[in-house]
Every structure is written in C-alpha cells, then in structure tokens.
Design a protein around this motif. Structure first.
Motif, PDB file in Angstrom:
ATOM      1  N   PHE A  96      45.859  63.528  48.621  1.00  0.00           N
ATOM      2  CA  PHE A  96      46.193  64.665  49.484  1.00  0.00           C
ATOM      3  C   PHE A  96      46.874  65.805  48.727  1.00  0.00           C
ATOM      4  O   PHE A  96      47.167  66.844  49.325  1.00  0.00           O
ATOM      5  N   ALA A  97      47.162  65.637  47.452  1.00  0.00           N
ATOM      6  CA  ALA A  97      47.858  66.676  46.680  1.00  0.00           C
ATOM      7  C   ALA A  97      47.236  66.826  45.292  1.00  0.00           C
ATOM      8  O   ALA A  97      47.957  66.959  44.295  1.00  0.00           O
ATOM      9  N   LYS A  98      45.913  66.777  45.250  1.00  0.00           N
ATOM     10  CA  LYS A  98      45.173  66.991  44.008  1.00  0.00           C
ATOM     11  C   LYS A  98      45.593  66.018  42.903  1.00  0.00           C
ATOM     12  O   LYS A  98      45.624  66.360  41.732  1.00  0.00           O
ATOM     13  N   PHE A  99      45.962  64.803  43.317  1.00  0.00           N
ATOM     14  CA  PHE A  99      46.278  63.708  42.399  1.00  0.00           C
ATOM     15  C   PHE A  99      47.489  64.001  41.503  1.00  0.00           C
ATOM     16  O   PHE A  99      47.628  63.408  40.443  1.00  0.00           O
ATOM     17  N   LYS A 100      48.357  64.888  41.962  1.00  0.00           N
ATOM     18  CA  LYS A 100      49.574  65.196  41.230  1.00  0.00           C
ATOM     19  C   LYS A 100      50.767  64.798  42.079  1.00  0.00           C
ATOM     20  O   LYS A 100      51.135  65.496  43.027  1.00  0.00           O
ATOM     21  N   GLY A 101      51.370  63.630  41.755  1.00  0.00           N
ATOM     22  CA  GLY A 101      52.414  63.093  42.606  1.00  0.00           C
ATOM     23  C   GLY A 101      53.743  62.867  41.906  1.00  0.00           C
ATOM     24  O   GLY A 101      54.140  63.629  41.034  1.00  0.00           O
ATOM     25  N   GLY A 102      54.414  61.781  42.288  1.00  0.00           N
ATOM     26  CA  GLY A 102      55.737  61.475  41.762  1.00  0.00           C
ATOM     27  C   GLY A 102      55.704  60.499  40.603  1.00  0.00           C
ATOM     28  O   GLY A 102      54.644  60.264  40.008  1.00  0.00           O
ATOM     29  N   LYS A 103      56.861  59.897  40.330  1.00  0.00           N
ATOM     30  CA  LYS A 103      57.000  59.057  39.127  1.00  0.00           C
ATOM     31  C   LYS A 103      57.179  57.582  39.438  1.00  0.00           C
ATOM     32  O   LYS A 103      57.690  56.828  38.614  1.00  0.00           O
ATOM     33  N   ALA A 104      56.804  57.175  40.633  1.00  0.00           N
ATOM     34  CA  ALA A 104      56.657  55.761  40.999  1.00  0.00           C
ATOM     35  C   ALA A 104      57.945  55.033  41.337  1.00  0.00           C
ATOM     36  O   ALA A 104      57.897  53.884  41.783  1.00  0.00           O
ATOM     37  N   VAL A 105      59.100  55.638  41.173  1.00  0.00           N
ATOM     38  CA  VAL A 105      60.353  54.894  41.313  1.00  0.00           C
ATOM     39  C   VAL A 105      60.649  54.529  42.770  1.00  0.00           C
ATOM     40  O   VAL A 105      60.846  53.349  43.104  1.00  0.00           O
ATOM     41  N   ALA A 106      60.702  55.501  43.667  1.00  0.00           N
ATOM     42  CA  ALA A 106      61.072  55.230  45.059  1.00  0.00           C
ATOM     43  C   ALA A 106      60.051  54.333  45.746  1.00  0.00           C
ATOM     44  O   ALA A 106      60.414  53.414  46.491  1.00  0.00           O
ATOM     45  N   THR A 107      58.776  54.576  45.509  1.00  0.00           N
ATOM     46  CA  THR A 107      57.747  53.765  46.150  1.00  0.00           C
ATOM     47  C   THR A 107      57.739  52.338  45.602  1.00  0.00           C
ATOM     48  O   THR A 107      57.477  51.384  46.335  1.00  0.00           O
ATOM     49  N   SER A 108      58.055  52.179  44.322  1.00  0.00           N
ATOM     50  CA  SER A 108      58.193  50.840  43.748  1.00  0.00           C
ATOM     51  C   SER A 108      59.356  50.104  44.403  1.00  0.00           C
ATOM     52  O   SER A 108      59.266  48.896  44.692  1.00  0.00           O
ATOM     53  N   ALA A 109      60.449  50.819  44.650  1.00  0.00           N
ATOM     54  CA  ALA A 109      61.586  50.221  45.347  1.00  0.00           C
ATOM     55  C   ALA A 109      61.177  49.810  46.757  1.00  0.00           C
ATOM     56  O   ALA A 109      61.578  48.741  47.248  1.00  0.00           O
ATOM     57  N   GLY A 110      60.377  50.650  47.405  1.00  0.00           N
ATOM     58  CA  GLY A 110      59.888  50.312  48.741  1.00  0.00           C
ATOM     59  C   GLY A 110      59.032  49.060  48.737  1.00  0.00           C
ATOM     60  O   GLY A 110      59.068  48.253  49.674  1.00  0.00           O
ATOM     61  N   MET A 111      58.248  48.877  47.684  1.00  0.00           N
ATOM     62  CA  MET A 111      57.455  47.656  47.546  1.00  0.00           C
ATOM     63  C   MET A 111      58.372  46.430  47.499  1.00  0.00           C
ATOM     64  O   MET A 111      58.113  45.420  48.163  1.00  0.00           O
ATOM     65  N   LEU A 112      59.461  46.516  46.718  1.00  0.00           N
ATOM     66  CA  LEU A 112      60.414  45.406  46.639  1.00  0.00           C
ATOM     67  C   LEU A 112      61.064  45.141  47.995  1.00  0.00           C
ATOM     68  O   LEU A 112      61.281  43.988  48.376  1.00  0.00           O
ATOM     69  N   LEU A 113      61.381  46.207  48.719  1.00  0.00           N
ATOM     70  CA  LEU A 113      62.007  46.043  50.035  1.00  0.00           C
ATOM     71  C   LEU A 113      61.073  45.290  50.978  1.00  0.00           C
ATOM     72  O   LEU A 113      61.513  44.432  51.753  1.00  0.00           O
ATOM     73  N   GLY A 114      59.789  45.606  50.921  1.00  0.00           N
ATOM     74  CA  GLY A 114      58.831  44.938  51.788  1.00  0.00           C
ATOM     75  C   GLY A 114      58.520  43.516  51.358  1.00  0.00           C
ATOM     76  O   GLY A 114      58.134  42.678  52.182  1.00  0.00           O
ATOM     77  N   TYR A 115      58.689  43.228  50.073  1.00  0.00           N
ATOM     78  CA  TYR A 115      58.319  41.923  49.545  1.00  0.00           C
ATOM     79  C   TYR A 115      59.495  40.946  49.474  1.00  0.00           C
ATOM     80  O   TYR A 115      59.362  39.783  49.829  1.00  0.00           O
ATOM     81  N   HIS A 116      60.645  41.437  49.012  1.00  0.00           N
ATOM     82  CA  HIS A 116      61.804  40.565  48.805  1.00  0.00           C
ATOM     83  C   HIS A 116      63.066  41.406  49.003  1.00  0.00           C
ATOM     84  O   HIS A 116      63.643  41.908  48.029  1.00  0.00           O
ATOM     85  N   PRO A 117      63.522  41.570  50.260  1.00  0.00           N
ATOM     86  CA  PRO A 117      64.653  42.460  50.559  1.00  0.00           C
ATOM     87  C   PRO A 117      65.910  42.171  49.741  1.00  0.00           C
ATOM     88  O   PRO A 117      66.586  43.108  49.297  1.00  0.00           O
ATOM     89  N   LEU A 118      66.242  40.897  49.532  1.00  0.00           N
ATOM     90  CA  LEU A 118      67.453  40.571  48.774  1.00  0.00           C
ATOM     91  C   LEU A 118      67.339  41.059  47.335  1.00  0.00           C
ATOM     92  O   LEU A 118      68.301  41.618  46.776  1.00  0.00           O
ATOM     93  N   PHE A 119      66.177  40.873  46.741  1.00  0.00           N
ATOM     94  CA  PHE A 119      65.961  41.348  45.378  1.00  0.00           C
ATOM     95  C   PHE A 119      65.957  42.873  45.328  1.00  0.00           C
ATOM     96  O   PHE A 119      66.374  43.476  44.337  1.00  0.00           O
TER      97      PHE A 119
END
Length: 211
Positions: A96-119
């Motif tokens: 949706f933004a011409k393939f120019k996005g962010g640096k993966a940090v916040a979304t990676s953290a979100g992945m951990l939250l969804g997979y293993h909240p304590l970790f």
C-alpha cells in the motif's frame, strides 16, 4: 487454500502503512519525504511528534499481533510465527506504500506478543533498559534483537519458567529477523560510526534541550 488466504491476509495486515496514512490524514505530510524516509515508529516520532509516534507504534505492534493470531482460528494447523513473519515482510515492503516501509522492530514485537506474551514483556524490558542507557532507538533495537535471539537458545536452560523448552522455529525466525533488522539499519550503523546518530530526549545520554 485457507492457509494461503491467511498468509496473504497476514502480509496485507503488515502492509498497512500506519505512519504514512496518519501523516497524510492528520498532518498533511508524507513522512517518506522527511527524516529517514521510513514509515515506521521512529521516523514518525521524529517528523510528526509524540502523539503520532505512539499511535504508529501501537498500530505497527498490533499488526504483528493480529497477523500472528490468525493461526488460532479454528482448523488452522500452521505455526503462528509464520503468519507473524509474513506481517513483518508486509511492514518492511508494504504493497500500500510502494513497498517502502519501516524497519521491522515494532511489528516483530507484535509477533512475539501474539505468540508468547511473557517472552514479549521480557523482550520489551530489555529494549527499554537499553533505550534508557543509550538514548538511541536504532542502537537499542539492534542490541535488543541480538540479546532476544540469544535468549531463545539460553532461557530454556537457565530460566525455564520464562521459556520452558527449546523452540527451534522461534530461534530460527529470531535469527532471520535480527539479520533483517541490522540490514535495515545499515544507514544508522554508518551514523553510529560517525558519531552522528540521532538521540531521543530520554535516558542517560539524551539529547540536550534546544535553547
């Protein structure tokens, strides 16, 4: 077929360019034209301010969490981390933004939250401690990524209450994401070497107030 559809949905969730949309809708700015040119949290803080920065952080975090949670739908037999990884790819290369996005940090953290909240909270604590010490988001993100990756190998042996058993897929994806984060921060690494990397107004080495 259902799995393929969910993989696409996970990528599309990750592709939501929160910083770009919030900048255009509320500030009439395309943040890709300012600062580092990224649409992620750090550049949003820098260009649009604290309120927009926190909004984008939460949005980017939830993208990873929602995408990862797709694996918990009925009759889905796919490890949640795969959907989380698709969201990370979407965040970095958003359709949706011409393939120019962010640096993966916040979304990676979100992945951990969804997979293993304590970790996730363990990882968040590591990042916040590093941020307080360095006052630099980029440096804290990279060091935290390394420590978190090493933790996936070590914690099952020294702190099983936090990570009860060796999760090889988590470890492998952590390695991949860490390499990805370092690559996406290559310009930051150059500025760190030159001593010109931006600091935030928080922590032991915070930037001085402008007079």
């Amino acid at each position: 077929m259902k799995t393929i559809v969910l993989i696409i949905i996970a990528y599309l969730l990750g592709s939501i360019p929160s910083g770009f949309w919030i900048g255009k809708a509320f500030y009439k700015k395309d943040i890709r034209q300012f600062g580092s040119g990224n649409t992620g949290t750090t550049n949003t803080f820098r260009v649009l301010g604290v309120k927009a920065g926190f909004a984008v952080f939460l949005a980017d975090l939830l993208k990873g969490t929602l995408a990862t949670s797709l694996a918990y739908l009925p009759n889905i037999e796919v490890n949640p981390l795969w959907f989380g990884l698709c969201a990370i790819l979407g965040h970095v290369f958003p359709i949706f933004a011409k393939f120019k996005g962010g640096k993966a940090v916040a979304t990676s953290a979100g992945m951990l939250l969804g997979y293993h909240p304590l970790f996730f909270f363990y990882s968040l604590a590591i990042f916040l401690i590093l941020l307080y010490i360095t006052s630099m988001v980029s440096l804290s993100s990279m060091i935290a990524a390394v420590i978190i990756t090493l933790s996936t190998f070590i914690l099952p042996f020294i702190l099983p209450a936090l990570l009860p058993e060796q999760d090889w897929l988590l470890s492998c994806i952590a390695v991949i994401v860490t390499v990805f984060i370092f690559y996406l921060h290559r310009q930051n690494i150059q500025r760190l070497r030159q001593g010109t990397e931006s600091r935030i107004s928080f922590g032991l080495n915070k930037k001085p107030k402008e007079k």
